[in-house]
Design a protein around this motif. Structure first.
Motif, PDB file in Angstrom:
ATOM      1  N   GLN A   1     -54.797 -24.311 -10.587  1.00 21.22           N
ATOM      2  CA  GLN A   1     -53.544 -24.739 -11.199  1.00 21.22           C
ATOM      3  C   GLN A   1     -53.191 -26.171 -10.790  1.00 21.22           C
ATOM      4  O   GLN A   1     -52.762 -26.982 -11.624  1.00 21.22           O
ATOM      5  N   GLU A   2     -53.377 -26.513  -9.531  1.00 20.96           N
ATOM      6  CA  GLU A   2     -53.117 -27.881  -9.080  1.00 20.96           C
ATOM      7  C   GLU A   2     -54.087 -28.861  -9.746  1.00 20.96           C
ATOM      8  O   GLU A   2     -53.699 -29.982 -10.097  1.00 20.96           O
ATOM      9  N   TYR A   3     -55.329 -28.425  -9.912  1.00 16.09           N
ATOM     10  CA  TYR A   3     -56.334 -29.290 -10.532  1.00 16.09           C
ATOM     11  C   TYR A   3     -55.942 -29.614 -11.973  1.00 16.09           C
ATOM     12  O   TYR A   3     -56.032 -30.768 -12.418  1.00 16.09           O
ATOM     13  N   ILE A   4     -55.503 -28.588 -12.718  1.00 18.14           N
ATOM     14  CA  ILE A   4     -55.059 -28.828 -14.102  1.00 18.14           C
ATOM     15  C   ILE A   4     -53.842 -29.750 -14.111  1.00 18.14           C
ATOM     16  O   ILE A   4     -53.753 -30.696 -14.922  1.00 18.14           O
ATOM     17  N   ARG A   5     -52.909 -29.507 -13.209  1.00 20.48           N
ATOM     18  CA  ARG A   5     -51.710 -30.365 -13.131  1.00 20.48           C
ATOM     19  C   ARG A   5     -52.085 -31.826 -12.896  1.00 20.48           C
ATOM     20  O   ARG A   5     -51.501 -32.734 -13.507  1.00 20.48           O
ATOM     21  N   ASP A   6     -53.064 -32.050 -12.044  1.00 15.88           N
ATOM     22  CA  ASP A   6     -53.406 -33.421 -11.635  1.00 15.88           C
ATOM     23  C   ASP A   6     -54.318 -34.139 -12.623  1.00 15.88           C
ATOM     24  O   ASP A   6     -54.425 -35.377 -12.581  1.00 15.88           O
ATOM     25  N   HIS A   7     -54.991 -33.410 -13.504  1.00 10.22           N
ATOM     26  CA  HIS A   7     -56.004 -34.042 -14.357  1.00 10.22           C
ATOM     27  C   HIS A   7     -55.749 -33.884 -15.861  1.00 10.22           C
ATOM     28  O   HIS A   7     -56.436 -34.541 -16.661  1.00 10.22           O
ATOM     29  N   ALA A   8     -54.775 -33.058 -16.249  1.00  9.42           N
ATOM     30  CA  ALA A   8     -54.580 -32.790 -17.673  1.00  9.42           C
ATOM     31  C   ALA A   8     -53.378 -33.548 -18.219  1.00  9.42           C
ATOM     32  O   ALA A   8     -52.429 -33.830 -17.478  1.00  9.42           O
ATOM     33  N   PRO A   9     -53.377 -33.861 -19.524  1.00  6.19           N
ATOM     34  CA  PRO A   9     -52.169 -34.414 -20.153  1.00  6.19           C
ATOM     35  C   PRO A   9     -51.028 -33.407 -20.032  1.00  6.19           C
ATOM     36  O   PRO A   9     -51.198 -32.221 -20.356  1.00  6.19           O
ATOM     37  N   ALA A  10     -49.867 -33.845 -19.576  1.00 12.57           N
ATOM     38  CA  ALA A  10     -48.752 -32.931 -19.305  1.00 12.57           C
ATOM     39  C   ALA A  10     -48.380 -32.054 -20.502  1.00 12.57           C
ATOM     40  O   ALA A  10     -48.143 -30.847 -20.328  1.00 12.57           O
ATOM     41  N   PRO A  11     -48.330 -32.581 -21.735  1.00 11.72           N
ATOM     42  CA  PRO A  11     -47.925 -31.719 -22.856  1.00 11.72           C
ATOM     43  C   PRO A  11     -48.890 -30.562 -23.129  1.00 11.72           C
ATOM     44  O   PRO A  11     -48.509 -29.575 -23.761  1.00 11.72           O
ATOM     45  N   LEU A  12     -50.129 -30.683 -22.644  1.00 11.48           N
ATOM     46  CA  LEU A  12     -51.125 -29.640 -22.882  1.00 11.48           C
ATOM     47  C   LEU A  12     -51.279 -28.699 -21.691  1.00 11.48           C
ATOM     48  O   LEU A  12     -52.091 -27.762 -21.732  1.00 11.48           O
ATOM     49  N   PHE A  13     -50.516 -28.928 -20.631  1.00 11.90           N
ATOM     50  CA  PHE A  13     -50.729 -28.195 -19.381  1.00 11.90           C
ATOM     51  C   PHE A  13     -50.667 -26.682 -19.573  1.00 11.90           C
ATOM     52  O   PHE A  13     -51.543 -25.947 -19.096  1.00 11.90           O
ATOM     53  N   THR A  14     -49.658 -26.176 -20.260  1.00  9.16           N
ATOM     54  CA  THR A  14     -49.459 -24.727 -20.339  1.00  9.16           C
ATOM     55  C   THR A  14     -50.606 -24.046 -21.081  1.00  9.16           C
ATOM     56  O   THR A  14     -51.115 -23.006 -20.649  1.00  9.16           O
ATOM     57  N   VAL A  15     -51.040 -24.627 -22.201  1.00  4.18           N
ATOM     58  CA  VAL A  15     -52.147 -24.029 -22.942  1.00  4.18           C
ATOM     59  C   VAL A  15     -53.442 -24.102 -22.131  1.00  4.18           C
ATOM     60  O   VAL A  15     -54.220 -23.132 -22.097  1.00  4.18           O
ATOM     61  N   LEU A  16     -53.668 -25.207 -21.462  1.00  2.00           N
ATOM     62  CA  LEU A  16     -54.862 -25.331 -20.624  1.00  2.00           C
ATOM     63  C   LEU A  16     -54.840 -24.314 -19.483  1.00  2.00           C
ATOM     64  O   LEU A  16     -55.876 -23.729 -19.138  1.00  2.00           O
ATOM     65  N   MET A  17     -53.673 -24.093 -18.909  1.00  2.00           N
ATOM     66  CA  MET A  17     -53.556 -23.093 -17.844  1.00  2.00           C
ATOM     67  C   MET A  17     -53.814 -21.690 -18.392  1.00  2.00           C
ATOM     68  O   MET A  17     -54.516 -20.883 -17.765  1.00  2.00           O
ATOM     69  N   ARG A  18     -53.262 -21.371 -19.551  1.00  2.00           N
ATOM     70  CA  ARG A  18     -53.485 -20.050 -20.132  1.00  2.00           C
ATOM     71  C   ARG A  18     -54.960 -19.821 -20.452  1.00  2.00           C
ATOM     72  O   ARG A  18     -55.491 -18.733 -20.239  1.00  2.00           O
ATOM     73  N   ARG A  19     -55.636 -20.849 -20.948  1.00  2.00           N
ATOM     74  CA  ARG A  19     -57.069 -20.731 -21.203  1.00  2.00           C
ATOM     75  C   ARG A  19     -57.828 -20.478 -19.898  1.00  2.00           C
ATOM     76  O   ARG A  19     -58.737 -19.648 -19.838  1.00  2.00           O
ATOM     77  N   SER A  20     -57.437 -21.180 -18.851  1.00  2.00           N
ATOM     78  CA  SER A  20     -58.073 -21.000 -17.552  1.00  2.00           C
ATOM     79  C   SER A  20     -57.885 -19.572 -17.046  1.00  2.00           C
ATOM     80  O   SER A  20     -58.826 -18.937 -16.547  1.00  2.00           O
ATOM     81  N   MET A  21     -56.684 -19.055 -17.199  1.00  2.00           N
ATOM     82  CA  MET A  21     -56.411 -17.685 -16.755  1.00  2.00           C
ATOM     83  C   MET A  21     -57.241 -16.675 -17.534  1.00  2.00           C
ATOM     84  O   MET A  21     -57.776 -15.718 -16.957  1.00  2.00           O
ATOM     85  N   LEU A  22     -57.371 -16.882 -18.825  1.00  2.00           N
ATOM     86  CA  LEU A  22     -58.161 -15.947 -19.624  1.00  2.00           C
ATOM     87  C   LEU A  22     -59.635 -15.996 -19.241  1.00  2.00           C
ATOM     88  O   LEU A  22     -60.316 -14.962 -19.245  1.00  2.00           O
ATOM     89  N   ARG A  23     -60.140 -17.180 -18.915  1.00  2.00           N
ATOM     90  CA  ARG A  23     -61.539 -17.266 -18.485  1.00  2.00           C
ATOM     91  C   ARG A  23     -61.756 -16.496 -17.187  1.00  2.00           C
ATOM     92  O   ARG A  23     -62.759 -15.790 -17.027  1.00  2.00           O
ATOM     93  N   ILE A  24     -60.829 -16.638 -16.256  1.00  2.00           N
ATOM     94  CA  ILE A  24     -60.947 -15.899 -14.997  1.00  2.00           C
ATOM     95  C   ILE A  24     -60.806 -14.401 -15.257  1.00  2.00           C
ATOM     96  O   ILE A  24     -61.568 -13.586 -14.710  1.00  2.00           O
ATOM     97  N   ALA A  25     -59.850 -14.024 -16.091  1.00  2.00           N
ATOM     98  CA  ALA A  25     -59.652 -12.609 -16.418  1.00  2.00           C
ATOM     99  C   ALA A  25     -60.907 -12.024 -17.063  1.00  2.00           C
ATOM    100  O   ALA A  25     -61.287 -10.881 -16.774  1.00  2.00           O
TER     101      ALA A  25
END
Length: 397
Positions: free
Chosen positions: A249-273
């Protein structure tokens, strides 16, 4: 007078040649719910499950409460059994339900003949038994439209069963008869309801939760564990997988465009799931998303989220209003726990202006700029904490 429990099947009676599988699954669920209460005989006949205590001091009240939450049962009642001799039926009905008639003014008798060879037809049973009851309670009158007590008589192959009104039960299909899935369980109102809805359709479930200490606390994790325990009364024993999600989550926060953060995080969670699901034989993922409820749940955002992995994503709440979801959460007993004010990793680092119509191309381009994310996700999937949740557990938080 020995009481038994009658549990009435619902749509599983329409399953044709597959009905035996559903009935076996239902009986297994009932036995599991009752095993710590003592010996109960569980068997099915004529679209009904008969649950009979085998010892005199068993807690039938608790057994009734537990069985009412078993999916696959639409109605439930406590009853007594007697011979099909009509005089015995009358005496048994008066002995069993007569005390409940005291202080009432109206009643009716309802009869059903599953045994069509029985010499008395249903209207005759109702009339004669009603007359017998009136002879013992002359202050009563019959009200066939709105009685204060309905006396039920079921004439079945192996005896006559007398009981009061049937009560509503959980409905649905027996857990495990439709497959297995992994539910993304947050600390909010929606995801426990999503788990309940899919278990009601016959899915066996485990849960996965994403924790991001120090941004989320131990109390937040215990809250989610409490929700899993509350759900276990419906879905049975399960495992709660807790993912250490801080670094991804910190990695996405530090490297992703802020407006896309939530969708990128949700994609990350689904990959782990998906990784956890694959290890445990889960066939789908479940989320509590509802269309357009928040920025990450628009059509475009959901399409981008689904494209992150290959398992089916089931969203039983997709067309529900929040008021509908809250009503179910109150009904199943998760609402009060869900509104406890502890942190949820889905809401930390939320950008002030999330993009509501992202494209898959820009999402994948953003992920291409985060080459270290896949490794962090793999580590998170490999180091999940397993919490075993059993029916009756009541953790404090």
């Amino acid at each position: 007078m020995k009481e038994i429990i009658l549990a009435y099947q619902g749509e599983m009676t329409l399953k044709g040649l597959n009905r035996g599988k559903f009935e076996a699954g239902l009986a297994k669920s009932i036995r599991h719910r009752l095993e710590d209460l003592g010996p109960f005989k569980v068997h099915s006949a004529q679209s009904t499950v008969f649950i009979e205590p085998q010892e005199d001091d068993l807690d039938v009240d608790e057994a009734f409460r537990r069985i009412s939450k078993v999916f696959g049962i639409v109605k439930i009642s406590r009853a007594v059994c007697c011979t099909k001799d009509f005089e015995d039926i009358c005496r048994t009905a008066e002995a069993y339900l007569g005390p409940r008639l005291r202080g009432l003014r109206t009643f009716k008798v309802e009869a059903k003949r599953a045994d069509k060879k029985y010499p008395m037809k249903s209207p005759e049973i109702c009339r004669e038994l009603g007359a017998y009851i009136l002879s013992h309670h002359n202050y009563l009158r019959v009200d066939v439209h709105n009685p204060q007590l309905e006396i039920m008589v079921e004439i079945r192959d192996n005896g006559a069963y007398i009981h009061g009104p049937k009560e509503e039960a959980a409905g649905g299909l027996p857990v495990g008869t439709s497959g297995r899935a992994l539910n993304l369980l947050s600390g909010g109102i929606d995801s426990p309801v999503a788990a309940y809805c899919m278990a009601r359709r016959g899915l066996a479930l485990h849960h996965i939760h994403f924790a991001s200490p120090p941004y989320t606390s131990l109390r937040a994790k215990l809250k989610v564990q409490a929700l899993a325990c509350e759900l276990s009364e419906y879905i049975g024993d399960c495992v709660l997988f807790v993912v250490p999600y801080t670094k991804p989550q910190e990695y996405i926060r530090d490297h992703a465009p802020a407006p896309l953060f939530t969708v990128l995080m949700r994609r990350s969670m689904l990959r782990i799931a998906e990784k956890v699901a694959s290890k445990t034989g889960m066939e789908a993922l479940i989320t509590g998303e509802s269309l357009a409820q928040v920025a990450s749940q628009t059509m475009a955002a959901l399409a981008c989220t689904d494209a992150a992995q290959d398992l089916p994503v089931l969203r039983p709440l997709i067309g529900m209003d929040k008021t509908d979801i809250v009503a179910i959460s109150r009904k199943i007993g998760t609402f009060e726990t869900s509104i406890e004010p502890y942190e949820d990793c889905c809401t930390i680092f939320t950008p002030p202006h999330p993009k509501t119509k992202p494209t898959l191309a820009e999402i994948e381009a953003a992920e291409a700029q985060m080459p270290g994310l896949a490794e962090l996700e793999q580590v998170a999937a490999d180091t999940v904490e397993k919490i075993y949740v059993r029916i009756g557990d009541q953790p404090e938080f």
